[in-house]
Design a protein around this motif. Structure first.
Motif, PDB file in Angstrom:
ATOM      1  N   LEU A 154       0.783  -1.266   0.025  1.00 27.15           N
ATOM      2  CA  LEU A 154       0.009  -0.064  -0.029  1.00 27.15           C
ATOM      3  C   LEU A 154       0.739   1.160  -0.094  1.00 27.15           C
ATOM      4  O   LEU A 154       2.007   1.287   0.509  1.00 27.15           O
ATOM      5  CB  LEU A 154      -0.903   0.305   1.227  1.00 27.15           C
ATOM      6  CG  LEU A 154      -1.984  -1.145   1.415  1.00 27.15           C
ATOM      7  CD1 LEU A 154      -2.725  -0.910   2.524  1.00 27.15           C
ATOM      8  CD2 LEU A 154      -3.042  -0.974   0.283  1.00 27.15           C
ATOM      9  N   PRO A 155       0.392   2.249  -0.599  1.00 27.74           N
ATOM     10  CA  PRO A 155       1.101   3.514  -0.360  1.00 27.74           C
ATOM     11  C   PRO A 155       1.093   4.193   1.035  1.00 27.74           C
ATOM     12  O   PRO A 155       0.002   3.690   1.569  1.00 27.74           O
ATOM     13  CB  PRO A 155       0.430   4.441  -1.364  1.00 27.74           C
ATOM     14  CG  PRO A 155      -0.379   3.565  -2.401  1.00 27.74           C
ATOM     15  CD  PRO A 155      -0.734   2.476  -1.538  1.00 27.74           C
ATOM     16  N   PRO A 156       1.881   5.041   1.158  1.00 27.04           N
ATOM     17  CA  PRO A 156       1.824   5.644   2.703  1.00 27.04           C
ATOM     18  C   PRO A 156       0.539   6.355   2.921  1.00 27.04           C
ATOM     19  O   PRO A 156       0.024   6.880   1.740  1.00 27.04           O
ATOM     20  CB  PRO A 156       3.173   6.442   2.834  1.00 27.04           C
ATOM     21  CG  PRO A 156       3.990   6.010   1.748  1.00 27.04           C
ATOM     22  CD  PRO A 156       3.312   5.244   0.640  1.00 27.04           C
ATOM     23  N   GLY A 157      -0.103   6.416   4.029  1.00 30.63           N
ATOM     24  CA  GLY A 157      -1.279   6.941   4.223  1.00 30.63           C
ATOM     25  C   GLY A 157      -2.698   6.254   3.690  1.00 30.63           C
ATOM     26  O   GLY A 157      -3.691   6.966   3.741  1.00 30.63           O
ATOM     27  N   TRP A 158      -2.359   5.202   3.022  1.00 31.87           N
ATOM     28  CA  TRP A 158      -3.698   4.300   2.679  1.00 31.87           C
ATOM     29  C   TRP A 158      -3.976   3.116   3.365  1.00 31.87           C
ATOM     30  O   TRP A 158      -3.023   2.370   3.993  1.00 31.87           O
ATOM     31  CB  TRP A 158      -3.274   3.762   1.063  1.00 31.87           C
ATOM     32  CG  TRP A 158      -3.447   4.559   0.139  1.00 31.87           C
ATOM     33  CD1 TRP A 158      -2.500   5.702   0.146  1.00 31.87           C
ATOM     34  CD2 TRP A 158      -4.464   4.810  -0.872  1.00 31.87           C
ATOM     35  NE1 TRP A 158      -2.834   6.611  -1.093  1.00 31.87           N
ATOM     36  CE2 TRP A 158      -4.058   6.010  -1.934  1.00 31.87           C
ATOM     37  CE3 TRP A 158      -5.348   4.128  -1.192  1.00 31.87           C
ATOM     38  CZ2 TRP A 158      -4.562   6.226  -3.059  1.00 31.87           C
ATOM     39  CZ3 TRP A 158      -6.022   4.311  -2.298  1.00 31.87           C
ATOM     40  CH2 TRP A 158      -5.771   5.553  -3.214  1.00 31.87           C
ATOM     41  N   ILE A 159      -5.149   2.937   3.676  1.00 34.94           N
ATOM     42  CA  ILE A 159      -5.826   1.634   4.401  1.00 34.94           C
ATOM     43  C   ILE A 159      -6.443   0.752   3.112  1.00 34.94           C
ATOM     44  O   ILE A 159      -6.642   1.199   2.139  1.00 34.94           O
ATOM     45  CB  ILE A 159      -6.685   1.738   5.307  1.00 34.94           C
ATOM     46  CG1 ILE A 159      -7.920   2.461   5.018  1.00 34.94           C
ATOM     47  CG2 ILE A 159      -5.845   2.604   6.434  1.00 34.94           C
ATOM     48  CD1 ILE A 159      -8.696   2.676   6.100  1.00 34.94           C
ATOM     49  N   ALA A 160      -6.635  -0.431   3.540  1.00 29.33           N
ATOM     50  CA  ALA A 160      -7.305  -1.537   2.431  1.00 29.33           C
ATOM     51  C   ALA A 160      -8.619  -2.123   3.119  1.00 29.33           C
ATOM     52  O   ALA A 160      -8.503  -2.479   4.272  1.00 29.33           O
ATOM     53  CB  ALA A 160      -6.180  -2.460   2.020  1.00 29.33           C
TER      54      ALA A 160
ATOM     55  N   LEU B 133      -4.451 -10.776   8.099  1.00 31.34           N
ATOM     56  CA  LEU B 133      -4.390  -9.552   7.088  1.00 31.34           C
ATOM     57  C   LEU B 133      -3.277  -8.840   7.606  1.00 31.34           C
ATOM     58  O   LEU B 133      -2.867  -8.665   8.686  1.00 31.34           O
ATOM     59  CB  LEU B 133      -5.559  -8.778   7.382  1.00 31.34           C
ATOM     60  CG  LEU B 133      -6.969  -9.252   6.561  1.00 31.34           C
ATOM     61  CD1 LEU B 133      -8.164  -8.374   6.792  1.00 31.34           C
ATOM     62  CD2 LEU B 133      -6.733  -9.642   5.069  1.00 31.34           C
ATOM     63  N   PRO B 134      -2.313  -8.127   6.433  1.00 32.67           N
ATOM     64  CA  PRO B 134      -1.138  -7.391   6.666  1.00 32.67           C
ATOM     65  C   PRO B 134      -1.861  -6.189   7.406  1.00 32.67           C
ATOM     66  O   PRO B 134      -2.821  -5.472   7.680  1.00 32.67           O
ATOM     67  CB  PRO B 134      -0.727  -6.952   5.546  1.00 32.67           C
ATOM     68  CG  PRO B 134      -1.355  -7.995   4.681  1.00 32.67           C
ATOM     69  CD  PRO B 134      -2.649  -8.414   5.043  1.00 32.67           C
ATOM     70  N   GLU B 135      -0.779  -5.364   8.106  1.00 26.51           N
ATOM     71  CA  GLU B 135      -1.242  -4.170   8.759  1.00 26.51           C
ATOM     72  C   GLU B 135      -1.739  -2.968   7.836  1.00 26.51           C
ATOM     73  O   GLU B 135      -1.212  -2.957   6.635  1.00 26.51           O
ATOM     74  CB  GLU B 135       0.256  -3.574   9.316  1.00 26.51           C
ATOM     75  CG  GLU B 135      -0.051  -2.496  10.297  1.00 26.51           C
ATOM     76  CD  GLU B 135      -0.198  -1.169   9.674  1.00 26.51           C
ATOM     77  OE1 GLU B 135      -0.968  -0.243  10.611  1.00 26.51           O
ATOM     78  OE2 GLU B 135       0.081  -0.913   8.708  1.00 26.51           O
ATOM     79  N   GLY B 136      -2.598  -2.471   8.440  1.00 23.85           N
ATOM     80  CA  GLY B 136      -3.405  -1.652   7.389  1.00 23.85           C
ATOM     81  C   GLY B 136      -4.449  -1.952   6.606  1.00 23.85           C
ATOM     82  O   GLY B 136      -5.139  -1.439   5.873  1.00 23.85           O
ATOM     83  N   PHE B 137      -5.031  -3.399   6.783  1.00 24.21           N
ATOM     84  CA  PHE B 137      -5.869  -4.016   6.180  1.00 24.21           C
ATOM     85  C   PHE B 137      -6.997  -4.584   7.139  1.00 24.21           C
ATOM     86  O   PHE B 137      -6.670  -4.726   8.358  1.00 24.21           O
ATOM     87  CB  PHE B 137      -5.420  -5.451   5.240  1.00 24.21           C
ATOM     88  CG  PHE B 137      -4.623  -5.254   4.179  1.00 24.21           C
ATOM     89  CD1 PHE B 137      -5.170  -5.637   2.916  1.00 24.21           C
ATOM     90  CD2 PHE B 137      -3.457  -4.486   4.043  1.00 24.21           C
ATOM     91  CE1 PHE B 137      -4.447  -5.338   1.652  1.00 24.21           C
ATOM     92  CE2 PHE B 137      -2.917  -4.390   2.830  1.00 24.21           C
ATOM     93  CZ  PHE B 137      -3.380  -4.623   1.667  1.00 24.21           C
TER      94      PHE B 137
END
Length: 481
Positions: free
Chosen positions: A337-343, A359-363
């Motif tokens: 993911l780009p910096p500052g994005w979540i999924a 799930l990975p971090e930010g997902f």
């Protein structure tokens, strides 16, 4: 003519159980038919869940029946050729018995007309029962089966899997011919956008379907493009049959979907922390597909270069290469993911789902029963496959789309054609998807589609496609009676 003055009809809607898109668009048309005072029985081998929006409505019933051979998919973007053909062979062995069963039910239930999306057996059953059959689709499965005789392209690298050999035409052609004959029992086809040739109606189209695409497998040939661009009234379908093009039918997002309050409530249900409510959002629309974890190893170069219109962006680190037209092929290392994005990942079910719990971090995983059009409208970019449901919904809210190609699905060429003409679509290779090299494709998709997306967020506009389809169905039946 008012709905009160129109004679109520009983429709049997045969809906393929292969893929969620059939159910969602059939539900939209079913709702319009019910609102006009008709009765609809949904006949399908799919579960009741995809039809949850229409089954409680007055006049709608559900009937489970094995009416679809389908396609075997080990992954969301793969086809098992041999297993698919074996399934079709087994299905056709029982064809006569199945048609007898369906004919008896259609007569017993006093059905006035058959709608089919996009089962061939529904069309044949209608003919057996002496009632009109209408195909409502952008493709037919005869094309999908015929395409399995096309050899795969050679592996891109020595580490790629050896592709499954094509199915010999001596095996495939008789099966495809039977499927085409059953589709020919339909008197009308309502063609959705994203259409590909329909051999039962486009009787001048060459077969097998592998002849329809260019050598690079990136697009239809010029001959097929010309065929698809002709006026539907000139399609040589014969026998008094008719082809009508209809608008894109789509599930609408919820009212107020673009408000801050709605966004925060939606993200809260997926356990997104408040400090991330304003992050850019990638919606991952791959049901049941594992999410790579590239942070466990160094990011690696893209295998599908991103093409940038601005040379400066790609040359930031001095390793982008200019193409002859002045664009840049991006070749830097890419992460997930780009910096500052979540999924947000949809299509996961159950609290103990292995993918959900890893799930990975930010997902974040969506709820099982989340209304996906709301996620599609809220997201800044969608990552998925070229299926009708996803394509129609991203187009309706102008969310930029990244797709992983499905090389053995000929339907994809029609949907890709649709996406390129009406929206923003960017290809991500299977190698980059599985390797977790998503980052630059996400940024590129957002850059290309940002203006359209921001304009769409001013408010969703109802196109009335379901009403158009209903009126076409009723017009045809009135003229045929």
């Amino acid at each position: 003519m008012s709905s009160e003055s129109v004679r109520k009809r009983h429709y049997a809607f045969y809906v393929s159980g292969h893929g969620f898109g059939h159910a969602t668009r059939a539900s939209a048309l079913t709702t319009s038919l019910l609102n006009a005072g008709n009765n609809v029985t949904i006949v399908t081998n799919a579960p009741t869940t995809p039809f949850s929006a229409v089954l409680p409505l007055n006049g709608c019933t559900y009937r489970h029946a094995l009416i679809d051979a389908g396609i075997v998919q080990p992954k969301a973007y793969d086809v098992d050729r041999q297993a698919t053909v074996m399934g079709l062979q087994d299905f056709l062995k029982n064809r006569d018995q199945l048609l007898q069963q369906e004919e008896a039910w259609l007569r017993r239930a006093n059905v006035d007309a058959v709608l089919s999306d996009a089962t061939f057996i529904g069309c044949a059953a209608g003919a057996r029962a002496g009632i009109p059959a209408i195909l409502v689709s952008n493709f037919s499965f005869d094309s999908c089966y015929s395409y399995l005789s096309l050899p795969a392209l050679p592996p891109a690298s020595a580490t790629d899997e050896i592709p499954e050999p094509p199915i010999p035409r001596s095996i495939l052609d008789p099966l495809v011919s039977q499927v085409i004959e059953d589709y020919r029992c339909a008197s009308l086809v309502l063609r959705y956008p994203g259409v590909i040739p329909l051999p039962a109606f486009d009787t001048d189209v060459p077969l097998p379907a592998g002849l329809w695409v260019n050598d690079e497998r990136t697009a239809f040939t010029d001959e097929i493009e010309k065929l698809l661009n002709r006026d539907p009234s000139t399609v040589p379908c014969g026998d008094g049959r008719k082809v009508v093009d209809v608008p894109l039918i789509v599930r609408p997002p919820s009212q107020g979907v673009y408000s801050t309050e709605f966004r925060h409530q939606l993200l809260t249900t997926m356990k997104v922390p408040p400090e991330r409510f304003d992050s850019k959002i990638l919606l991952v629309s791959f049901g049941g597909q594992s999410i790579p974890r590239p942070r466990s190893r160094p990011p690696s170069p893209l295998s599908s270069p991103v093409i940038k219109a601005s040379a400066g962006w790609g040359n930031e680190n001095g390793n982008g290469k200019l193409t002859p037209n002045g664009h840049v092929r991006e070749s830097r290392n890419a992460g997930l993911l780009p910096p500052g994005w979540i999924a947000i990942v949809c299509g996961l079910s159950g609290d103990n789902n292995e993918i959900r719990n890893n799930l990975p971090e930010g997902f974040y995983a969506s709820d099982r029963d989340v209304y996906v059009p709301d996620l599609t409208a809220t997201a800044d970019v969608v990552l998925g496959k070229l299926g009708y449901g996803t394509c129609s919904e991203v187009l309706s809210v102008q969310t930029p789309f990244i797709y992983v190609p499905r090389p053995l699905f000929v339907e994809e060429f029609g949907l890709k054609r649709l996406m390129m003409s009406r929206g923003v679509a960017l290809e991500l290779t299977r190698a980059d998807f599985e390797g977790g090299r998503w980052e630059f494709h996400i940024l590129e998709a957002w850059e290309r589609g940002q203006k359209r997306k921001e304009e769409a967020r001013k408010g969703w506009k109802e196109a009335g496609a379901a009403e158009v389809l209903r009126k076409e169905v009723e017009k045809f039946l009135d003229e045929s009676s």
